[in-house]
Scaffold this motif. Structure first.
Motif, PDB file in Angstrom:
ATOM      1  N   GLY A 274     -38.201 -35.482  58.278  1.00 46.41           N
ATOM      2  CA  GLY A 274     -37.707 -36.519  57.560  1.00 46.41           C
ATOM      3  C   GLY A 274     -38.298 -36.386  56.069  1.00 46.41           C
ATOM      4  N   ALA A 275     -39.444 -35.945  55.604  1.00 50.60           N
ATOM      5  CA  ALA A 275     -40.018 -35.858  54.576  1.00 50.60           C
ATOM      6  C   ALA A 275     -39.291 -34.913  53.833  1.00 50.60           C
ATOM      7  CB  ALA A 275     -41.454 -35.447  54.651  1.00 50.60           C
ATOM      8  N   ILE A 276     -38.537 -33.778  54.126  1.00 50.10           N
ATOM      9  CA  ILE A 276     -38.151 -32.890  53.604  1.00 50.10           C
ATOM     10  C   ILE A 276     -36.436 -33.460  53.194  1.00 50.10           C
ATOM     11  CG2 ILE A 276     -37.087 -30.474  53.805  1.00 50.10           C
ATOM     12  CD1 ILE A 276     -39.680 -29.727  55.265  1.00 50.10           C
ATOM     13  N   LEU A 277     -36.098 -34.060  54.107  1.00 53.03           N
ATOM     14  CA  LEU A 277     -34.555 -34.564  53.866  1.00 53.03           C
ATOM     15  C   LEU A 277     -34.909 -35.843  52.823  1.00 53.03           C
ATOM     16  CD1 LEU A 277     -31.895 -35.323  54.718  1.00 53.03           C
ATOM     17  CD2 LEU A 277     -32.697 -36.886  56.601  1.00 53.03           C
ATOM     18  N   GLY A 278     -35.894 -36.617  52.860  1.00 50.81           N
ATOM     19  CA  GLY A 278     -36.046 -37.656  52.014  1.00 50.81           C
ATOM     20  C   GLY A 278     -36.333 -37.118  50.505  1.00 50.81           C
ATOM     21  N   ILE A 279     -36.983 -35.977  50.121  1.00 50.92           N
ATOM     22  CA  ILE A 279     -37.074 -35.269  49.140  1.00 50.92           C
ATOM     23  C   ILE A 279     -35.868 -34.764  48.616  1.00 50.92           C
ATOM     24  CG2 ILE A 279     -38.042 -33.058  48.019  1.00 50.92           C
ATOM     25  CD1 ILE A 279     -40.492 -33.648  49.937  1.00 50.92           C
ATOM     26  N   THR A 280     -34.976 -34.128  49.289  1.00 48.90           N
ATOM     27  CA  THR A 280     -33.717 -33.496  49.035  1.00 48.90           C
ATOM     28  C   THR A 280     -32.827 -34.537  48.561  1.00 48.90           C
ATOM     29  OG1 THR A 280     -33.999 -31.744  50.664  1.00 48.90           O
ATOM     30  CG2 THR A 280     -31.756 -32.066  50.122  1.00 48.90           C
ATOM     31  N   LEU A 281     -32.843 -35.698  49.108  1.00 49.21           N
ATOM     32  CA  LEU A 281     -31.766 -36.649  48.920  1.00 49.21           C
ATOM     33  C   LEU A 281     -32.290 -37.275  47.387  1.00 49.21           C
ATOM     34  CD1 LEU A 281     -31.315 -38.557  52.259  1.00 49.21           C
ATOM     35  CD2 LEU A 281     -29.766 -37.203  51.256  1.00 49.21           C
ATOM     36  N   ALA A 282     -33.465 -37.584  47.325  1.00 52.06           N
ATOM     37  CA  ALA A 282     -33.795 -38.003  45.830  1.00 52.06           C
ATOM     38  C   ALA A 282     -33.532 -37.029  44.843  1.00 52.06           C
ATOM     39  CB  ALA A 282     -35.324 -38.572  46.053  1.00 52.06           C
ATOM     40  N   ARG A 283     -33.927 -35.781  45.148  1.00 51.46           N
ATOM     41  CA  ARG A 283     -33.377 -34.859  44.121  1.00 51.46           C
ATOM     42  C   ARG A 283     -31.963 -34.928  43.862  1.00 51.46           C
ATOM     43  NH1 ARG A 283     -37.316 -29.906  46.278  1.00 51.46           N
ATOM     44  NH2 ARG A 283     -39.065 -30.725  44.991  1.00 51.46           N
ATOM     45  N   TRP A 284     -31.102 -34.821  44.777  1.00 46.68           N
ATOM     46  CA  TRP A 284     -29.674 -35.104  44.704  1.00 46.68           C
ATOM     47  C   TRP A 284     -29.211 -36.450  43.744  1.00 46.68           C
ATOM     48  CZ3 TRP A 284     -25.922 -31.747  45.029  1.00 46.68           C
ATOM     49  CH2 TRP A 284     -24.794 -31.777  45.213  1.00 46.68           C
ATOM     50  N   LEU A 285     -29.881 -37.201  44.045  1.00 46.46           N
ATOM     51  CA  LEU A 285     -29.756 -38.570  43.277  1.00 46.46           C
ATOM     52  C   LEU A 285     -30.006 -38.272  41.879  1.00 46.46           C
ATOM     53  CD1 LEU A 285     -30.321 -42.219  44.356  1.00 46.46           C
ATOM     54  CD2 LEU A 285     -30.552 -41.554  41.985  1.00 46.46           C
ATOM     55  N   ALA A 286     -31.096 -37.755  41.651  1.00 46.88           N
ATOM     56  CA  ALA A 286     -31.413 -37.433  40.158  1.00 46.88           C
ATOM     57  C   ALA A 286     -30.379 -36.663  39.660  1.00 46.88           C
ATOM     58  CB  ALA A 286     -32.944 -36.968  40.277  1.00 46.88           C
ATOM     59  N   GLY A 287     -30.042 -35.626  40.434  1.00 44.84           N
ATOM     60  CA  GLY A 287     -29.169 -34.788  39.926  1.00 44.84           C
ATOM     61  C   GLY A 287     -27.699 -35.605  39.514  1.00 44.84           C
ATOM     62  N   ARG A 288     -27.413 -36.416  40.327  1.00 48.96           N
ATOM     63  CA  ARG A 288     -26.270 -37.244  40.161  1.00 48.96           C
ATOM     64  C   ARG A 288     -26.169 -38.265  38.921  1.00 48.96           C
ATOM     65  NH1 ARG A 288     -21.557 -37.409  41.216  1.00 48.96           N
ATOM     66  NH2 ARG A 288     -21.235 -39.162  42.560  1.00 48.96           N
ATOM     67  N   ALA A 289     -27.480 -38.232  38.497  1.00 43.27           N
ATOM     68  CA  ALA A 289     -28.070 -39.251  37.184  1.00 43.27           C
ATOM     69  C   ALA A 289     -27.903 -38.215  35.925  1.00 43.27           C
ATOM     70  CB  ALA A 289     -29.416 -39.779  37.652  1.00 43.27           C
ATOM     71  N   GLY A 290     -27.738 -36.923  36.298  1.00 43.32           N
ATOM     72  CA  GLY A 290     -27.901 -35.873  35.181  1.00 43.32           C
ATOM     73  C   GLY A 290     -29.094 -35.432  34.798  1.00 43.32           C
ATOM     74  N   ILE A 291     -30.206 -35.553  35.764  1.00 50.62           N
ATOM     75  CA  ILE A 291     -31.567 -34.919  35.389  1.00 50.62           C
ATOM     76  C   ILE A 291     -31.577 -33.546  35.622  1.00 50.62           C
ATOM     77  CG2 ILE A 291     -33.994 -35.277  35.831  1.00 50.62           C
ATOM     78  CD1 ILE A 291     -32.440 -37.925  34.636  1.00 50.62           C
ATOM     79  N   THR A 292     -31.475 -32.773  34.628  1.00 45.53           N
ATOM     80  CA  THR A 292     -31.432 -31.375  35.010  1.00 45.53           C
ATOM     81  C   THR A 292     -32.710 -30.628  35.253  1.00 45.53           C
ATOM     82  OG1 THR A 292     -31.312 -30.949  32.374  1.00 45.53           O
ATOM     83  CG2 THR A 292     -29.199 -31.353  33.514  1.00 45.53           C
ATOM     84  N   SER A 293     -33.476 -31.341  34.530  1.00 50.52           N
ATOM     85  CA  SER A 293     -34.989 -30.817  34.919  1.00 50.52           C
ATOM     86  C   SER A 293     -35.421 -30.841  36.007  1.00 50.52           C
ATOM     87  CB  SER A 293     -36.026 -31.359  33.789  1.00 50.52           C
ATOM     88  OG  SER A 293     -36.040 -32.875  34.056  1.00 50.52           O
TER      89      SER A 293
END
Length: 362
Positions: A274-293
């Motif tokens: 679950g921890a790894i899944l949650g980290i991945t989903l939050a990073r994907w959301l940040a990517g959808r927001a255009g956070i390239t870093s």
């Protein structure tokens, strides 16, 4: 005539109230009847010609702020989920793997592969679940509240409460519900057993959820919140937000995850996945927001191998161990980043949340 109409409306109100189903319906009915009476009392005999509205052009994020909260949230959920799919597991559950696939800028790419632990792995973890039961009395207040509320625990760390950060609240609600949707779809495929199915000594302190155990939904949500908030509030926006054992956000996430093992409803490996899944989903959301870093690397979590390199080959879950695994471990293969397509709406939401954080001391 108005007095006669008012009298009829009053009689209708009394008749309906005799069958009213509660205070809320009574209040709504009273307001409706009051508005009917008021309209009849001030209406003109000859209404004026209708006015033609002149709409002002508004950006989607501004329109989002003007509609009902539940519908605004539904729009944001649609925006996120249109880029995510989950592939079902094969028929042989002993080798089950489920993939979370993201529709990236260069086509569909696997964001995360989850491999189900074996029944023997889960059996080994029963002893850990029984050991954690000693903490139940101490953690009862936390566990009880966390069945329905995780966000308050993170907002006790950061000054982002209530009306001062409404767009941040929307961002948190979004990542929470994206996590719920993804983890429940994955649970449905795995249908993993709960600890109480292995031993009648587990005796969970709370009602065991009816859905499968792997991965842990609470761990997924908690680590999604911690990751999103660490990205949003990082000091250097040019650098990726670190995941480390000194972070209060990630310490809280790990405690929430562990509390589910204390309660007797989850194995430690459920929390790891679950921890790894949650980290991945939050990073994907940040990517959808255009956070390239903040890259979103593809990862492959091998549940069978969780704990192989830990001291005494323990399959326990704790933050320091997770951090070690994220630095490199046979149970987790980390691949190339997957670049998410930017959503203008989610990017605008993120920008407003960032602005709220910038004004936190004002």
């Amino acid at each position: 005539m108005n007095a006669h109409n008012a009298h009829n409306a009053h009689n209708a109100h009394n008749a309906h109230n005799a069958h009213s189903g509660g205070d809320a319906s009574f209040a709504a009915e009273s307001l409706s009847l009051a508005l009917i009476i008021a309209r009849e009392g001030i209406g003109l005999a000859v209404p004026p010609a209708p006015a033609v509205p002149q709409p002002e052009p508004l950006a989607p994020i501004r329109r989002l702020r003007r509609i009902e909260e539940e519908f605004a949230h539904a729009i944001l959920m649609f925006e996120m989920l249109e880029t995510l799919t989950v592939t079902p597991p094969p028929a042989d559950m002993a080798e089950a793997k489920i993939k979370l696939v993201g529709r990236g800028t260069s086509g569909d790419k696997t964001l995360l592969t989850l491999g189900l632990p074996t029944a023997a792995n889960f059996e080994t973890e029963v002893a850990l679940v029984l050991g954690y039961a000693d903490l139940r009395s101490e953690r009862l207040p936390e566990i009880t509240v966390q069945t329905a509320d995780l966000v308050s625990f993170f907002l006790s760390i950061l000054p982002l409460r209530g009306a001062r950060a409404p767009m941040t609240q929307r961002l948190l609600a979004l990542v929470m519900d994206v996590a719920t949707s993804a983890v429940q779809r994955i649970k449905l495929g795995f249908a993993a057993p709960r600890a109480e199915m292995f031993s009648d000594q587990v005796q969970p302190m709370i009602a065991t959820p009816l859905h499968g155990s792997f991965p842990s939904g609470h761990a997924t949500q908690a680590f999604a919140l911690a990751t999103l908030l660490s990205i949003l509030t990082r000091q250097d926006s040019a650098k990726a937000a670190p995941i480390h054992s000194d972070s209060q956000l990630f310490r809280m996430a790990a405690r929430i995850a562990t509390n589910r093992t204390v309660a007797g409803v989850h194995f430690p490996s459920d929390s790891a996945a679950g921890a790894i899944l949650g980290i991945t989903l939050a990073r994907w959301l940040a990517g959808r927001a255009g956070i390239t870093s903040e890259p979103c690397p593809s990862m492959n979590f091998k549940g069978k191998r969780w704990g192989q390199t830990a001291p005494n080959h323990s399959r326990d879950f704790y933050l320091a161990r997770l951090c070690e695994v994220l630095q490199g471990d046979p149970c987790l293969v980390i691949g190339s980043p997957v670049v998410a397509p930017v959503s203008d709406l989610i990017a605008a939401l993120w920008a407003e949340a960032e602005a709220e954080w910038g004004l936190r001391w004002s």
